[in-house]
Write a protein that holds these residues in place. Structure first.
Motif, PDB file in Angstrom:
ATOM      1  N   THR A 191       1.109   8.622   6.861  1.00  0.00           N
ATOM      2  CA  THR A 191       1.437  10.040   6.682  1.00  0.00           C
ATOM      3  C   THR A 191       1.538  10.657   8.066  1.00  0.00           C
ATOM      4  OG1 THR A 191       0.308  10.260   4.545  1.00  0.00           O
ATOM      5  CG2 THR A 191       0.623  12.270   5.846  1.00  0.00           C
ATOM      6  N   CYS A 224      -3.350   4.194   5.909  1.00  0.00           N
ATOM      7  CA  CYS A 224      -4.289   3.568   5.003  1.00  0.00           C
ATOM      8  C   CYS A 224      -3.977   2.074   4.993  1.00  0.00           C
ATOM      9  CB  CYS A 224      -4.130   4.159   3.602  1.00  0.00           C
ATOM     10  SG  CYS A 224      -5.099   3.351   2.316  1.00  0.00           S
ATOM     11  N   GLY A 252      -0.161   0.801   4.831  1.00  0.00           N
ATOM     12  CA  GLY A 252       0.874   1.612   4.218  1.00  0.00           C
ATOM     13  C   GLY A 252       1.802   2.161   5.288  1.00  0.00           C
ATOM     14  N   ARG A 289      -3.195  10.783   0.355  1.00  0.00           N
ATOM     15  CA  ARG A 289      -3.575   9.844  -0.711  1.00  0.00           C
ATOM     16  C   ARG A 289      -3.074   8.441  -0.416  1.00  0.00           C
ATOM     17  NH1 ARG A 289      -2.739  14.788  -2.941  1.00  0.00           N
ATOM     18  NH2 ARG A 289      -4.322  15.513  -4.418  1.00  0.00           N
ATOM     19  N   CYS A 290      -3.796   7.498  -0.954  1.00  0.00           N
ATOM     20  CA  CYS A 290      -3.475   6.097  -0.718  1.00  0.00           C
ATOM     21  C   CYS A 290      -3.749   5.294  -1.978  1.00  0.00           C
ATOM     22  CB  CYS A 290      -4.333   5.568   0.433  1.00  0.00           C
ATOM     23  SG  CYS A 290      -4.293   3.775   0.654  1.00  0.00           S
ATOM     24  N   TRP A 324      -9.074   3.809   6.492  1.00  0.00           N
ATOM     25  CA  TRP A 324      -8.264   4.922   6.979  1.00  0.00           C
ATOM     26  C   TRP A 324      -8.259   4.877   8.502  1.00  0.00           C
ATOM     27  CZ3 TRP A 324      -5.031   7.849   4.320  1.00  0.00           C
ATOM     28  CH2 TRP A 324      -5.250   8.072   2.954  1.00  0.00           C
ATOM     29  N   SER A 355      -5.378  -1.789   3.136  1.00  0.00           N
ATOM     30  CA  SER A 355      -6.270  -2.423   2.178  1.00  0.00           C
ATOM     31  C   SER A 355      -6.317  -3.920   2.421  1.00  0.00           C
ATOM     32  CB  SER A 355      -5.843  -2.122   0.733  1.00  0.00           C
ATOM     33  OG  SER A 355      -4.661  -2.826   0.373  1.00  0.00           O
ATOM     34  N   VAL A 381       0.854  -1.171   0.000  1.00  0.00           N
ATOM     35  CA  VAL A 381       0.000   0.000   0.000  1.00  0.00           C
ATOM     36  C   VAL A 381       0.898   1.231   0.000  1.00  0.00           C
ATOM     37  CG1 VAL A 381      -1.706   1.308   1.323  1.00  0.00           C
ATOM     38  CG2 VAL A 381      -1.838  -1.203   1.241  1.00  0.00           C
ATOM     39  N   THR A 382       0.630   2.160  -0.899  1.00  0.00           N
ATOM     40  CA  THR A 382       1.452   3.355  -1.026  1.00  0.00           C
ATOM     41  C   THR A 382       0.695   4.576  -0.536  1.00  0.00           C
ATOM     42  OG1 THR A 382       2.547   2.411  -2.969  1.00  0.00           O
ATOM     43  CG2 THR A 382       2.787   4.777  -2.614  1.00  0.00           C
ATOM     44  N   GLN A 383       1.303   5.310   0.376  1.00  0.00           N
ATOM     45  CA  GLN A 383       0.683   6.521   0.904  1.00  0.00           C
ATOM     46  C   GLN A 383       1.562   7.727   0.606  1.00  0.00           C
ATOM     47  OE1 GLN A 383      -0.596   4.618   5.065  1.00  0.00           O
ATOM     48  NE2 GLN A 383      -1.411   6.695   4.794  1.00  0.00           N
TER      49      GLN A 383
END
Lengths: 113, 114
Positions: free
Chosen positions: B109, B92, B106, B22-23, B34, B94, B4-6
């Motif tokens: 942030t 985030c 992720g 963003r995620c 979230w 998933s 997962v990329t944040q």
């Protein structure tokens, strides 16, 4: 709403000592998951327990799910410095068919070499 | 490994400013969560999507927070206006559909509101 309580909040051990964290839910759970978060990192999935009374092992880690499916525990045998981090349990309410989890507050483990 | 990329990883801004996080969930995952993490409150679920539809946002302050999934590869969390008490790490996660599926987080942030 569902509450998941985890104790202890902190645990300091000497390397080689054992460690246990306990998780209790206010409601019956369909399953429970355990996560580990290293300092500065993100939670990482360790394992999931589904059946009443289930016991699972991962090397030095032993996970148990209570008979009533309202409590769980994680036991680490002979801790190592690599075990440092916060251990979270996360429960999913009984009858829930989708993925919402309620996380416990976590147990912060420090291991002194 | 899929992850997962944040973005952004860190954000420092003044109170009153809009913040957008963003995620990008793992390809093929249809559930997105979230979370907000603070020392005092631990991990709190803010919002939850399945197949891009919001299922639960009861943990999110509605007056200033909003969460959306414009498409299957992007989830956003916005705060407007931001306040110092919003300072926290926002994660985030998933997962695949199904009650037994683990959540993949992720890197988060780290948000600081001055």
């Amino acid at each position: 709403g569902q509450q998941v309580m985890q104790i202890p909040q902190y645990q300091h051990v000497q390397e080689g000592e054992d460690f246990t964290t306990y998780c209790n839910s206010s409601t019956t759970l369909s399953n429970i998951q355990w996560y580990k978060q290293r300092p500065g990192g993100h939670p990482v999935f360790l394992i999931q327990l589904v059946k009443s009374g289930e016991v699972k092992k991962q090397k030095r880690l032993t996970f148990q799910f209570g008979e009533a499916k309202k409590n769980s525990s994680l036991h680490i045998t002979a801790t190592q410095t690599t075990d440092v981090g916060t251990y979270f349990c996360a429960g999913r309410a009984g009858g829930t068919s989708y993925g919402k989890l309620t996380f416990g507050q976590g147990t912060i483990l420090t291991v002194h070499p | 490994d899929a992850r997962v990329t944040q973005t952004p990883r860190h954000k420092v801004t003044e109170m009153g400013q809009e913040v957008t996080m963003r995620c990008q969930p793992i390809l093929g995952h249809n559930t997105v969560f979230w979370y907000r993490q603070t020392m005092m409150q631990g991990l709190e679920l803010l919002a939850y999507f399945r197949n891009r539809a919001p299922l639960d946002d009861s943990g999110m302050p509605k007056d200033r927070f909003s969460a959306e999934m414009p498409d299957a590869t992007l989830a956003t969390l916005k705060i407007q206006p931001s306040e110092p008490r919003d300072s926290a790490v926002y994660f985030c996660a998933s997962g695949s559909q199904g009650a037994e599926q683990p959540q993949h987080f992720g890197d988060g942030t780290r948000l600081s509101i001055l």
